[in-house]
Design a protein around this motif. Structure first.
Motif, PDB file in Angstrom:
ATOM      1  N   ASP A 181       0.829  -1.206   0.000  1.00  0.00           N
ATOM      2  CA  ASP A 181       0.000   0.000   0.000  1.00  0.00           C
ATOM      3  C   ASP A 181       0.865   1.259   0.000  1.00  0.00           C
ATOM      4  O   ASP A 181       0.593   2.229  -0.716  1.00  0.00           O
ATOM      5  N   ASP A 182       1.906   1.246   0.801  1.00  0.00           N
ATOM      6  CA  ASP A 182       2.832   2.377   0.836  1.00  0.00           C
ATOM      7  C   ASP A 182       3.538   2.538  -0.509  1.00  0.00           C
ATOM      8  O   ASP A 182       3.678   3.649  -1.031  1.00  0.00           O
ATOM      9  N   VAL A 183       3.965   1.421  -1.077  1.00  0.00           N
ATOM     10  CA  VAL A 183       4.638   1.450  -2.375  1.00  0.00           C
ATOM     11  C   VAL A 183       3.707   2.011  -3.447  1.00  0.00           C
ATOM     12  O   VAL A 183       4.086   2.875  -4.249  1.00  0.00           O
ATOM     13  N   LEU A 184       2.469   1.538  -3.459  1.00  0.00           N
ATOM     14  CA  LEU A 184       1.505   2.012  -4.454  1.00  0.00           C
ATOM     15  C   LEU A 184       1.187   3.493  -4.265  1.00  0.00           C
ATOM     16  O   LEU A 184       1.054   4.242  -5.238  1.00  0.00           O
ATOM     17  N   ALA A 185       1.065   3.925  -3.012  1.00  0.00           N
ATOM     18  CA  ALA A 185       0.812   5.348  -2.753  1.00  0.00           C
ATOM     19  C   ALA A 185       1.957   6.202  -3.289  1.00  0.00           C
ATOM     20  O   ALA A 185       1.729   7.272  -3.875  1.00  0.00           O
ATOM     21  N   MET A 186       3.193   5.734  -3.111  1.00  0.00           N
ATOM     22  CA  MET A 186       4.350   6.449  -3.645  1.00  0.00           C
ATOM     23  C   MET A 186       4.304   6.485  -5.175  1.00  0.00           C
ATOM     24  O   MET A 186       4.668   7.498  -5.794  1.00  0.00           O
ATOM     25  N   ILE A 187       3.865   5.404  -5.769  1.00  0.00           N
ATOM     26  CA  ILE A 187       3.746   5.352  -7.227  1.00  0.00           C
ATOM     27  C   ILE A 187       2.705   6.362  -7.713  1.00  0.00           C
ATOM     28  O   ILE A 187       2.938   7.092  -8.684  1.00  0.00           O
ATOM     29  N   PHE A 188       1.564   6.418  -7.049  1.00  0.00           N
ATOM     30  CA  PHE A 188       0.535   7.392  -7.418  1.00  0.00           C
ATOM     31  C   PHE A 188       1.098   8.808  -7.334  1.00  0.00           C
ATOM     32  O   PHE A 188       0.898   9.627  -8.238  1.00  0.00           O
ATOM     33  N   MET A 189       1.813   9.117  -6.235  1.00  0.00           N
ATOM     34  CA  MET A 189       2.357  10.472  -6.067  1.00  0.00           C
ATOM     35  C   MET A 189       3.432  10.791  -7.096  1.00  0.00           C
ATOM     36  O   MET A 189       3.546  11.923  -7.559  1.00  0.00           O
ATOM     37  N   THR A 190       4.222   9.782  -7.457  1.00  0.00           N
ATOM     38  CA  THR A 190       5.378  10.019  -8.327  1.00  0.00           C
ATOM     39  C   THR A 190       5.003  10.106  -9.797  1.00  0.00           C
ATOM     40  O   THR A 190       5.491  10.992 -10.515  1.00  0.00           O
ATOM     41  N   PHE A 191       4.135   9.213 -10.254  1.00  0.00           N
ATOM     42  CA  PHE A 191       3.956   9.046 -11.693  1.00  0.00           C
ATOM     43  C   PHE A 191       2.595   9.472 -12.250  1.00  0.00           C
ATOM     44  O   PHE A 191       2.464   9.665 -13.455  1.00  0.00           O
ATOM     45  N   ILE A 212       5.711  -5.183   4.540  1.00  0.00           N
ATOM     46  CA  ILE A 212       6.808  -5.095   3.576  1.00  0.00           C
ATOM     47  C   ILE A 212       6.237  -5.232   2.166  1.00  0.00           C
ATOM     48  O   ILE A 212       5.607  -6.239   1.832  1.00  0.00           O
ATOM     49  N   GLY A 213       6.450  -4.219   1.362  1.00  0.00           N
ATOM     50  CA  GLY A 213       6.065  -4.275  -0.041  1.00  0.00           C
ATOM     51  C   GLY A 213       7.220  -3.805  -0.897  1.00  0.00           C
ATOM     52  O   GLY A 213       8.172  -3.193  -0.400  1.00  0.00           O
ATOM     53  N   TYR A 214       7.149  -4.086  -2.182  1.00  0.00           N
ATOM     54  CA  TYR A 214       8.257  -3.686  -3.054  1.00  0.00           C
ATOM     55  C   TYR A 214       7.791  -3.553  -4.489  1.00  0.00           C
ATOM     56  O   TYR A 214       6.810  -4.160  -4.915  1.00  0.00           O
TER      57      TYR A 214
END
Length: 351
Positions: free
Chosen positions: A86-96, A218-220
């Protein structure tokens, strides 16, 4: 309304699966692994030096990144880690996903996607699945600001074939395509080999399901080093120390134990296939799940009624009262004993 409330960012939050504190509960509602993490995780936990807790953890999460890279035979600069997928996906939404064009994802899918989009003011459009809950690749052959979909999909468990996955990526070279593979280890094909071919692809996975570590978060993500660098730039601008020392050590221990990982995944898959056969005998209908759950409906039994009856019997499953899926239950695959008790209850209930 008070004046300051006019400037509050208001969103309808994601509703996580219930975590009831009840004894003798058969918990089949949040897709957790019924088996514990690798024994190597327990060994690593015993070796933790408590004195080191006074120091900040490694912001680069090097030991965990290396472990993941080694497992998948990647370079370390192709791996990004975060506090659960979830954290990884949230970062992806913010970044891209910063275009004025709408991002695309299925209308029946992981219900956090629209929450992130709403919170971050990202325009989006949901793309209807077919009547049998499959993704139609042609629906994504149009202008957009990015694409994300789970494979296998959630909550349906249906897999999109790799030819169709690649067709979507190939048709969208100017945006980032995210394949969310939280459940891929239970029998689906991974898009990971395609990251060498397409520089706009990110593949996201997690330790929460197949590695039995939902409690560690832990996600990646795996992809082109340039994409990983952009993700890390956003991460370090948001919170440098996202993963604690214990999580890093235990995660590295878990992913190093390939044999245990394969053993427990095999057990879940065997139990899932047994459960499919038993549910079919009872008249339930469902897609060919490649996940650690089954998304099932019965033509004669309302899902809401069955959900309530199961709860009375201390068997918790997931019910989504939403359009198109309001007569379905998502049933996590537990131990063989758990699923035998579920089937026993359903046989009695159906009489």
């Amino acid at each position: 309304m008070k004046t300051w409330e006019e400037n509050v960012r208001k969103v309808v939050p994601y509703v996580p699966g219930e975590q009831p504190k009840v004894q003798n509960l058969i918990k089949l509602n949040t897709n957790e692994n019924p088996y514990p993490p690798s024994p190597k995780v327990a060994e690593a936990l015993k070796a933790i030096d408590v004195d080191c807790m006074r120091l900040y953890p490694d912001p680069a999460a090097s030991v965990l990144v290396k472990g993941i890279a080694d497992f998948y035979q990647l370079q370390e600069d192709q791996v990004f880690v975060g506090v659960g997928s979830d954290d990884v996906l949230a970062m992806i939404f913010m970044t891209f996903f910063n275009s004025k064009k709408p991002i695309l994802f299925p209308d029946i899918t992981y219900s956090f996607y629209d929450v992130w989009a709403d919170m971050l003011r990202i325009p989006y459009e949901t793309v209807p699945l077919t009547d049998d809950f499959t993704i139609r690749k042609e629906d994504y052959f149009r202008e957009n600001g990015g694409i994300i979909f789970p494979n296998p999909n959630a909550p349906t468990g249906v897999e999109l074939g790799m030819q169709d996955v690649e067709a979507i990526i190939k048709a969208n070279p100017d945006v980032i395509v995210v394949v969310d593979e939280a459940y891929v280890d239970f029998g689906a094909a991974s898009a990971l080999p395609l990251i060498e071919k397409y520089d706009n692809l990110l593949v996201v996975q997690t330790f929460s399901k197949s590695r039995g570590m939902a409690g560690m978060r832990i996600g990646y993500a795996m992809g082109n080093p340039v994409l990983i660098k952009y993700l890390n730039d956003v991460k370090y601008s948001f919170n440098s120390y996202t993963m604690d020392q214990t999580t890093l050590a235990l995660g590295a221990a878990a992913i190093a134990d390939r044999a245990y990982f394969e053993e427990t995944v095999h057990k879940v898959v065997e139990t899932r296939e047994w459960t499919k056969k038993e549910l079919t005998k009872l008249g339930f209908v469902f897609g060919d799940s490649k996940a650690n759950f089954i998304f099932a409906s019965h033509p004669e039994i309302p899902a809401a009624d069955l959900f309530a009856a199961l709860r009375e019997a201390n068997i918790i499953v997931r019910y989504f009262n939403k359009p198109r899926i309001a007569n379905y239950l998502r049933i996590t695959i537990g131990t063989q004993e758990d699923m035998e008790k579920l089937i026993e209850f359903l046989k009695k209930y159906k009489k």
